[in-house]
Write an enzyme that holds these catalytic residues in place. Sequence first.
Site, short mmCIF file in Angstrom:
data_model
loop_
_atom_site.label_atom_id
_atom_site.label_comp_id
_atom_site.label_asym_id
_atom_site.label_seq_id
_atom_site.Cartn_x
_atom_site.Cartn_y
_atom_site.Cartn_z
CB SER A 124 41.21 49.91 26.22
OG SER A 124 40.88 51.01 27.02
CE1 TYR A 148 43.95 46.90 30.26
CE2 TYR A 148 43.19 49.17 30.03
CZ TYR A 148 43.00 47.81 29.83
OH TYR A 148 41.86 47.37 29.20
CE LYS A 152 43.69 45.40 26.95
NZ LYS A 152 43.23 44.05 26.59
CG PHE A 177 34.90 54.81 23.96
CD1 PHE A 177 35.34 54.16 22.79
CD2 PHE A 177 35.35 56.09 24.20
CE1 PHE A 177 36.19 54.80 21.88
CE2 PHE A 177 36.20 56.74 23.30
CZ PHE A 177 36.62 56.09 22.14
P1 NAD Z 1 37.60 40.43 33.29
O1 NAD Z 1 38.74 40.49 34.22
O2 NAD Z 1 36.24 40.31 33.84
O3 NAD Z 1 37.81 39.24 32.23
C1 NAD Z 1 39.09 38.81 31.83
C2 NAD Z 1 39.11 37.30 31.92
O4 NAD Z 1 40.40 36.84 31.55
C3 NAD Z 1 38.84 36.78 33.33
O5 NAD Z 1 37.84 35.78 33.30
C4 NAD Z 1 40.19 36.23 33.78
O6 NAD Z 1 40.04 35.13 34.67
C5 NAD Z 1 40.82 35.86 32.47
N1 NAD Z 1 42.27 35.85 32.49
C6 NAD Z 1 43.09 36.80 33.02
N2 NAD Z 1 44.37 36.43 32.86
C7 NAD Z 1 44.37 35.24 32.21
C8 NAD Z 1 45.37 34.37 31.76
N3 NAD Z 1 46.68 34.65 31.94
N4 NAD Z 1 45.01 33.24 31.12
C9 NAD Z 1 43.70 32.95 30.93
N5 NAD Z 1 42.69 33.72 31.36
C10 NAD Z 1 43.02 34.87 31.98
O7 NAD Z 1 37.70 41.72 32.34
P2 NAD Z 1 36.66 42.31 31.31
O8 NAD Z 1 36.16 43.60 31.85
O9 NAD Z 1 35.71 41.27 30.88
O10 NAD Z 1 37.65 42.68 30.13
C11 NAD Z 1 37.89 41.80 29.06
C12 NAD Z 1 38.91 42.41 28.13
O11 NAD Z 1 38.45 43.68 27.69
C13 NAD Z 1 40.28 42.66 28.80
O12 NAD Z 1 41.29 42.38 27.86
C14 NAD Z 1 40.24 44.15 29.11
O13 NAD Z 1 41.52 44.71 29.13
C15 NAD Z 1 39.43 44.67 27.93
N6 NAD Z 1 38.76 45.95 28.24
C16 NAD Z 1 37.94 46.03 29.32
C17 NAD Z 1 37.33 47.25 29.64
C18 NAD Z 1 36.45 47.38 30.86
O14 NAD Z 1 36.20 48.51 31.29
N7 NAD Z 1 35.94 46.32 31.43
C19 NAD Z 1 37.56 48.36 28.83
C20 NAD Z 1 38.40 48.24 27.71
C21 NAD Z 1 38.99 47.01 27.42
#
Ligand code: NAD
Length: 337
Positions: A124, A148, A152, A177
């Site tokens: 991120s 958080y 990362k 982003f």
């Molecule tokens: P999300 O919460 O929709 O998806 C994460 C998935 O991981 C979910 O389906 C959840 O059930 C699963 N999960 C969580 N803990 C788990 C575990 N212990 N074991 C197995 N599965 C597990 O989030 P997202 O927005 O799709 O984000 C995906 C990744 O991208 C994350 O790592 C997040 O930190 C990163 N990210 C997201 C954003 C954003 O704004 N959405 C920005 C930067 C980085």
Amino acid sequence: MRVLVTGGAGYIGSHTLVELMGQGHEVCVVDSYANGSPEALARVQTLSNGTLEAHEADIRDTDRLTTIARAFAPEAVVHFAGLKAVGESQRQPVEYYDVNITGTLSLLRAMEAAGCPRVIFSSSATVYGEPVYLPYDEAHPTAPTSVYGQTKRMAEQILTDWAAARPEAAVMLLRYFNPVGAHPSGRIGEDPQGVPDNLMPYLAQVATGQRPYLQIWGDDYPTPDGTGIRDYIHVVDLARAHVAALDRAAAVTGAEVYNIGTGRGSSVREMLDAFSRAVGRDLPAQVMPRRPGDIAEMQADATKAATQLRWKAELDVGDMVASIWTWQSANPKGYRT
Ligand code: NAD
Ligand code: UDP
């Protein structure tokens, strides 16, 4: 390629599955459904006209993950599973370090057991912290300001050290982003639980009448209209960046880091106006004090991804808001509709 996708039932994971399956990759999902939905996986299969293997499992369960990985024998992993709410991470640091760090270590052990040398990691832009200069390039110092963000940055380091110890390994660290938007079909999209923290899912609920008005967190920033500026990236473009990173991981070894953004910033007011145009009426908003910890502005320098991954964002703010509106109006309660 045979690709194991952790967290594939979540927001970004589900959109990435559609792109991966569309490119002929064979996928296997591991998700605990802590914040994802089996319904998303069902819809991904319909959209892709294909089938995928899915396992309900926690990535911290190394034995289970190893059994799944050995049986599927992935050539690469895309690692989305994790916890992602900045505010919550300050209140529950142990849970965040456990899922995001222990989970990543557990995944690496399972990959080693299954002989898988490649991983694409969801990092991120929050790893950068307060901007020393803008736009952020990948050489910008990292100084995360939240638990958080720390998780990362630490996971990036672990993956980098892992790659350094294994000559055959390829690690792609993708610093996203601000991902927004939905698949243009309106079948999959972002489905936040409870009150959304982020601007666009909140605005989507204002548009459907589930929230009375948008709270604009501050209009006294040193930006042209006083509201915060972010580099919003369409989730479909972001999903395609993973396919590009997978191609790169098949061709190189070592760890590489990439900003995944558009290189353009939009203010809160610009996003509000764009959403109002998509909905066809002015959405209500009230200016509130600044949200603690927010920074005024952030944008990506995305040239490295353009030159090395041969990936570039193609969709604009109009596409982002139109797709959110299609998804939100067809699924006002998300996958529970
Ligand atoms: P999300 O919460 O929709 O998806 C994460 C998935 O991981 C979910 O389906 C959840 O059930 C699963 N999960 C969580 N803990 C788990 C575990 N212990 N074991 C197995 N599965 C597990 O989030 P997202 O927005 O799709 O984000 C995906 C990744 O991208 C994350 O790592 C997040 O930190 C990163 N990210 C997201 C954003 C954003 O704004 N959405 C920005 C930067 C980085
Ligand atoms: N924001 C806002 N109201 C909201 C949510 C967010 O004004 O209900 C603003 C926030 O201050 C920031 C921008 O919208 O300037 C993006 O915030 P978001 O939480 O979506 O992303 P992040 O802060 O993590 O970049």
